[in-house]
Design a protein around this motif. Structure first.
Motif, PDB file in Angstrom:
ATOM      1  N   LEU A  31       0.951  -1.404   0.388  1.00  0.00           N
ATOM      2  CA  LEU A  31      -0.396  -0.106   0.032  1.00  0.00           C
ATOM      3  C   LEU A  31       1.137   1.564   0.194  1.00  0.00           C
ATOM      4  CD1 LEU A  31      -2.986  -0.765   2.400  1.00  0.00           C
ATOM      5  CD2 LEU A  31      -2.695  -1.346  -0.002  1.00  0.00           C
ATOM      6  N   LEU A  32       2.135   0.899   0.125  1.00  0.00           N
ATOM      7  CA  LEU A  32       3.239   2.445   0.574  1.00  0.00           C
ATOM      8  C   LEU A  32       4.033   2.458  -0.753  1.00  0.00           C
ATOM      9  CD1 LEU A  32       4.171   2.116   4.724  1.00  0.00           C
ATOM     10  CD2 LEU A  32       2.310   4.141   3.481  1.00  0.00           C
ATOM     11  N   SER A  33       4.083   1.032  -1.530  1.00  0.00           N
ATOM     12  CA  SER A  33       4.818   1.289  -3.151  1.00  0.00           C
ATOM     13  C   SER A  33       4.900   2.559  -3.095  1.00  0.00           C
ATOM     14  CB  SER A  33       3.855   0.160  -4.220  1.00  0.00           C
ATOM     15  OG  SER A  33       2.930   0.461  -4.319  1.00  0.00           O
ATOM     16  N   ASP A  34       5.724   3.362  -4.030  1.00  0.00           N
ATOM     17  CA  ASP A  34       5.527   4.067  -4.976  1.00  0.00           C
ATOM     18  C   ASP A  34       4.792   3.890  -6.700  1.00  0.00           C
ATOM     19  OD1 ASP A  34       7.594   5.245  -3.026  1.00  0.00           O
ATOM     20  OD2 ASP A  34       9.197   4.873  -5.129  1.00  0.00           O
ATOM     21  N   THR A  35       4.474   5.094  -6.819  1.00  0.00           N
ATOM     22  CA  THR A  35       3.860   5.156  -8.320  1.00  0.00           C
ATOM     23  C   THR A  35       4.214   6.377  -9.356  1.00  0.00           C
ATOM     24  OG1 THR A  35       1.674   4.766  -7.216  1.00  0.00           O
ATOM     25  CG2 THR A  35       1.492   5.343  -9.188  1.00  0.00           C
ATOM     26  N   GLU A  36       5.213   5.870 -10.395  1.00  0.00           N
ATOM     27  CA  GLU A  36       5.563   6.637 -10.846  1.00  0.00           C
ATOM     28  C   GLU A  36       4.578   7.187 -12.388  1.00  0.00           C
ATOM     29  OE1 GLU A  36       8.583   6.718 -11.160  1.00  0.00           O
ATOM     30  OE2 GLU A  36       8.757   5.561  -9.329  1.00  0.00           O
ATOM     31  N   VAL A  37       5.184   7.990 -12.558  1.00  0.00           N
ATOM     32  CA  VAL A  37       3.830   8.853 -13.368  1.00  0.00           C
ATOM     33  C   VAL A  37       4.735   9.304 -14.585  1.00  0.00           C
ATOM     34  CG1 VAL A  37       1.946  11.029 -13.770  1.00  0.00           C
ATOM     35  CG2 VAL A  37       2.161   9.467 -11.638  1.00  0.00           C
ATOM     36  N   GLN A  38       4.428   9.630 -15.987  1.00  0.00           N
ATOM     37  CA  GLN A  38       5.603  10.272 -16.919  1.00  0.00           C
ATOM     38  C   GLN A  38       4.336  11.401 -17.049  1.00  0.00           C
ATOM     39  OE1 GLN A  38       7.891   9.330 -17.691  1.00  0.00           O
ATOM     40  NE2 GLN A  38       7.934   7.870 -16.793  1.00  0.00           N
ATOM     41  N   THR A  39       5.265  12.327 -17.139  1.00  0.00           N
ATOM     42  CA  THR A  39       5.361  13.682 -17.287  1.00  0.00           C
ATOM     43  C   THR A  39       5.315  13.981 -18.613  1.00  0.00           C
ATOM     44  OG1 THR A  39       6.451  15.200 -16.293  1.00  0.00           O
ATOM     45  CG2 THR A  39       4.910  14.223 -15.071  1.00  0.00           C
ATOM     46  N   ALA A  40       5.597  15.678 -19.084  1.00  0.00           N
ATOM     47  CA  ALA A  40       5.679  16.052 -20.499  1.00  0.00           C
ATOM     48  C   ALA A  40       7.492  16.472 -20.154  1.00  0.00           C
ATOM     49  CB  ALA A  40       4.868  17.713 -21.004  1.00  0.00           C
ATOM     50  N   SER A  41       8.131  16.660 -19.045  1.00  0.00           N
ATOM     51  CA  SER A  41       8.615  16.655 -19.252  1.00  0.00           C
ATOM     52  C   SER A  41      10.154  15.831 -17.749  1.00  0.00           C
ATOM     53  CB  SER A  41       9.020  18.233 -17.829  1.00  0.00           C
ATOM     54  OG  SER A  41       8.512  17.565 -17.097  1.00  0.00           O
ATOM     55  N   GLY A  42       9.100  15.168 -17.926  1.00  0.00           N
ATOM     56  CA  GLY A  42       9.812  13.131 -18.479  1.00  0.00           C
ATOM     57  C   GLY A  42       9.061  12.608 -16.686  1.00  0.00           C
ATOM     58  N   SER A  43       9.952  12.058 -15.905  1.00  0.00           N
ATOM     59  CA  SER A  43       9.442  10.764 -14.675  1.00  0.00           C
ATOM     60  C   SER A  43       8.890  11.203 -13.305  1.00  0.00           C
ATOM     61  CB  SER A  43       9.935   9.797 -14.640  1.00  0.00           C
ATOM     62  OG  SER A  43       9.533   8.745 -13.946  1.00  0.00           O
ATOM     63  N   THR A  44       8.050  11.248 -12.238  1.00  0.00           N
ATOM     64  CA  THR A  44       8.083  11.756 -11.993  1.00  0.00           C
ATOM     65  C   THR A  44       7.655  10.444 -10.689  1.00  0.00           C
ATOM     66  OG1 THR A  44       6.578  13.582 -12.475  1.00  0.00           O
ATOM     67  CG2 THR A  44       6.528  12.659 -10.113  1.00  0.00           C
ATOM     68  N   THR A  45       8.194  10.619  -9.460  1.00  0.00           N
ATOM     69  CA  THR A  45       7.326   9.068  -8.840  1.00  0.00           C
ATOM     70  C   THR A  45       6.974  10.167  -7.457  1.00  0.00           C
ATOM     71  OG1 THR A  45       9.545   8.144  -8.930  1.00  0.00           O
ATOM     72  CG2 THR A  45       8.423   7.573  -6.905  1.00  0.00           C
ATOM     73  N   ALA A  46       5.625   9.132  -7.478  1.00  0.00           N
ATOM     74  CA  ALA A  46       5.055   9.650  -5.873  1.00  0.00           C
ATOM     75  C   ALA A  46       4.660   9.174  -4.983  1.00  0.00           C
ATOM     76  CB  ALA A  46       3.374   9.704  -6.664  1.00  0.00           C
ATOM     77  N   ARG A  47       5.690   9.287  -3.829  1.00  0.00           N
ATOM     78  CA  ARG A  47       5.888   8.155  -2.548  1.00  0.00           C
ATOM     79  C   ARG A  47       5.532   9.143  -1.501  1.00  0.00           C
ATOM     80  NH1 ARG A  47      12.153   8.099  -2.722  1.00  0.00           N
ATOM     81  NH2 ARG A  47      11.809   6.510  -4.151  1.00  0.00           N
ATOM     82  N   TRP A  48       5.013   7.789  -0.661  1.00  0.00           N
ATOM     83  CA  TRP A  48       4.295   8.210  -0.198  1.00  0.00           C
ATOM     84  C   TRP A  48       5.510   8.073   1.886  1.00  0.00           C
ATOM     85  CZ3 TRP A  48      -0.769   9.516   0.552  1.00  0.00           C
ATOM     86  CH2 TRP A  48      -1.280   9.055  -0.484  1.00  0.00           C
ATOM     87  N   LEU A  49       5.291   9.135   2.375  1.00  0.00           N
ATOM     88  CA  LEU A  49       6.246   9.332   3.948  1.00  0.00           C
ATOM     89  C   LEU A  49       5.603  10.158   4.905  1.00  0.00           C
ATOM     90  CD1 LEU A  49       9.086  11.355   1.792  1.00  0.00           C
ATOM     91  CD2 LEU A  49       9.107   9.241   2.297  1.00  0.00           C
ATOM     92  N   PRO A  50       6.161   9.506   5.921  1.00  0.00           N
ATOM     93  CA  PRO A  50       5.351  10.071   6.980  1.00  0.00           C
ATOM     94  C   PRO A  50       5.866  11.242   7.455  1.00  0.00           C
ATOM     95  CG  PRO A  50       7.581   8.825   7.471  1.00  0.00           C
ATOM     96  CD  PRO A  50       7.683   8.667   6.290  1.00  0.00           C
ATOM     97  N   MET A  51       4.569  11.819   8.552  1.00  0.00           N
ATOM     98  CA  MET A  51       4.747  12.895   8.855  1.00  0.00           C
ATOM     99  C   MET A  51       4.832  13.300  10.014  1.00  0.00           C
ATOM    100  SD  MET A  51       0.870  14.082   7.225  1.00  0.00           S
ATOM    101  CE  MET A  51       0.299  15.842   8.090  1.00  0.00           C
ATOM    102  N   GLY A  52       4.416  12.315  11.334  1.00  0.00           N
ATOM    103  CA  GLY A  52       5.490  13.084  12.837  1.00  0.00           C
ATOM    104  C   GLY A  52       4.471  11.834  13.914  1.00  0.00           C
ATOM    105  N   PRO A  53       4.566  12.535  14.641  1.00  0.00           N
ATOM    106  CA  PRO A  53       3.400  12.290  16.471  1.00  0.00           C
ATOM    107  C   PRO A  53       2.371  12.930  15.579  1.00  0.00           C
ATOM    108  CG  PRO A  53       5.688  13.427  16.790  1.00  0.00           C
ATOM    109  CD  PRO A  53       5.665  13.702  15.549  1.00  0.00           C
ATOM    110  N   VAL A  54       1.074  11.419  16.045  1.00  0.00           N
ATOM    111  CA  VAL A  54       0.166  11.745  15.439  1.00  0.00           C
ATOM    112  C   VAL A  54      -1.123  11.759  17.390  1.00  0.00           C
ATOM    113  CG1 VAL A  54      -2.310  11.314  14.659  1.00  0.00           C
ATOM    114  CG2 VAL A  54      -0.209  10.778  13.522  1.00  0.00           C
TER     115      VAL A  54
END
Length: 452
Positions: free
Chosen positions: A100-123
């Motif tokens: 569920l936390l795996s990266d998603t690769e997105v191709q854009t007009a200017s190249g490649s973008t990786t959508a990545r899930w990262l933590p935020m902190g204490p909840v």
């Protein structure tokens, strides 16, 4: 001082001292330091911890269940089932979290973008007494998997449950600061939300509590998830299996002594099957066995407190003042503790103030409607939008209910329940945001775009 009072007897079974300001500061500092380490932990380390905590919950199932029975009155059978659901929640995120936390690769007009899930902190989690373990796990398991850390402010009624959770998580080998219990009063929550070291807050509770937390989170510009009240409709149409619907309706109204946000509360029944349903439902409600919640065969124990019981009794009087008719039940039982009988209200004026309230106890409102249009209109004519249950074998009706009922969840020919895999949450004054499944995991994460 927090008191744990057994609602079955009225006896004080324990007291718990609130944390001092210095103790609160030490725990927040530990969460901040713990996050600095846990945020970079490998997925394998996170899933291993979740698996160990799940195993520890299973090994301590009896102790956990008995504590819940003593502190808030649910039956032993339902308390055991709650702990078992917690185990399934830990195991769900342990098994599926990395994917569920795996990266998603997105191709854009200017190249490649990786959508990545990262933590935020204490909840910070502000949790209620009615499901003292499952509500906590719904926030804790995804927080740990995300690489966040958690601070729990539990209800005053269930401080024993809260302390037991913290002990079990520690015994399972959680690193320092990953999960901590805060024995604090409600008026200390605002200060915690304002603390820069806490990045987000989740609350399950009343509308009033939700408004206060949302206001504090708004001032601090922090993410908030709210799961608030509900007045869930249970709609029965002519094509339904009325006998089955009526049987399930009894459980849907009296589980946890009616003290669940997703308990069915308003029973909206088509005129063609109204009388049959009401007769069967009434028989079932009157047959509910009320007894010691520790005893096998008990269907319903006491409410969580005398104050909660008295609130429900006063709501019935309010309904009668508006013209509603109490068919039976709804009475305080003359014995020590927070006991009352299930009841059914009819002739409730749909336009009245009472029809738009949430009853957090084993009292049902039954309405007669002429058609599906009226059923949907009445279902939506409340400020809440959490869950719903619809009973029909007509595919077109099922689709209309799914599309038009203003709620976060709709169960078809079944009682609504939460499960680890599916999103849980509501709309309107029932709150916003989602728990469980990938949606709950992602709520408190930074979706970062990495452009190459």
């Amino acid at each position: 001082m927090f008191k744990s009072i057994n609602p079955a007897t009225g006896e004080t079974i324990a007291t718990h001292a609130p944390l001092s300001a210095a103790e609160i500061e030490a725990k927040v500092a530990a969460a901040h330091a713990g996050y600095a380490r846990w945020r970079t932990s490998a997925y394998a380390e996170r899933t291993a911890l979740l698996s160990r905590i799940g195993d520890a919950f299973e090994a301590n199932k009896s102790a956990l269940a008995e504590m819940a029975v003593r502190e808030m009155g649910k039956t032993l059978k339902s308390a055991v089932a709650e702990v078992e659901k917690c185990v399934s929640g830990f195991r769900y995120y342990a098994e599926h979290g990395p994917a569920l936390l795996s990266d998603t690769e997105v191709q854009t007009a200017s190249g490649s973008t990786t959508a990545r899930w990262l933590p935020m902190g204490p909840v910070l989690a502000v949790m209620p007494w009615n499901f003292p373990y499952w509500q906590v796990v719904r926030f804790m398991a995804p927080a740990i998997m995300a690489g966040n850390v958690g601070l729990l402010k539990h209800a005053s009624l269930t401080q024993g449950c809260a302390a037991l959770i913290e002990d079990i998580v520690r015994q399972a080998g959680a690193p320092d600061g990953v999960f901590q219990n805060l024995a604090i009063p409600s008026d200390a929550v605002g200060g915690l939300i304002a603390d820069d070291r806490i990045v987000a807050v989740t609350l399950t509770g009343s509308e009033g509590a939700g408004m206060k937390v949302a206001e504090a989170a708004g001032r601090a510009l922090k993410k908030v998830v709210l799961e608030l009240g509900g007045s869930d409709p249970f709609i029965v149409m002519p094509s339904a299996d009325v006998a089955k619907a009526a049987k399930v309706a009894v459980t849907a109204r009296t589980q946890n002594a009616g003290q669940s946000c997703i308990c069915a509360k308003r029973f909206i029944v088509h005129a063609d099957v109204h009388d049959d349903f009401l007769a069967r439902f009434s028989d079932g409600m009157q047959a509910v066995k009320i007894d010691d919640p520790m005893t096998d065969g008990t269907d319903m124990g006491p409410l969580s407190s005398v104050e909660q019981r008295d609130t429900v009794v006063s709501q019935i009087a309010e309904a009668e003042g508006e013209g509603a008719r109490l068919l039976f039940g709804g009475e305080a039982i003359d014995r020590a503790g927070a006991w009352m009988t299930p009841g059914v209200l009819v002739d409730v004026p749909p336009e009245g103030a009472f029809a738009k309230q949430e009853i957090f106890g084993p009292i049902a409102m039954v309405f007669r409607v002429p058609d599906i249009d009226a059923a949907i209109a009445l279902a939506n004519d409340v400020p809440f939008g959490l869950g719903s249950s619809v009973w029909t074998t007509e595919a077109a009706e099922q689709e209309r209910f799914a599309r038009e009922i203003e709620a976060g969840m709709t169960a078809v020919n079944a009682m609504l329940a939460s499960v680890p895999e599916a999103p849980f949450g509501g709309v309107k004054r029932s709150g916003h945001g989602r728990e469980l499944g990938p949606w709950g995991l992602h709520e408190f994460m930074n979706l970062k775009a990495v452009m190459r």
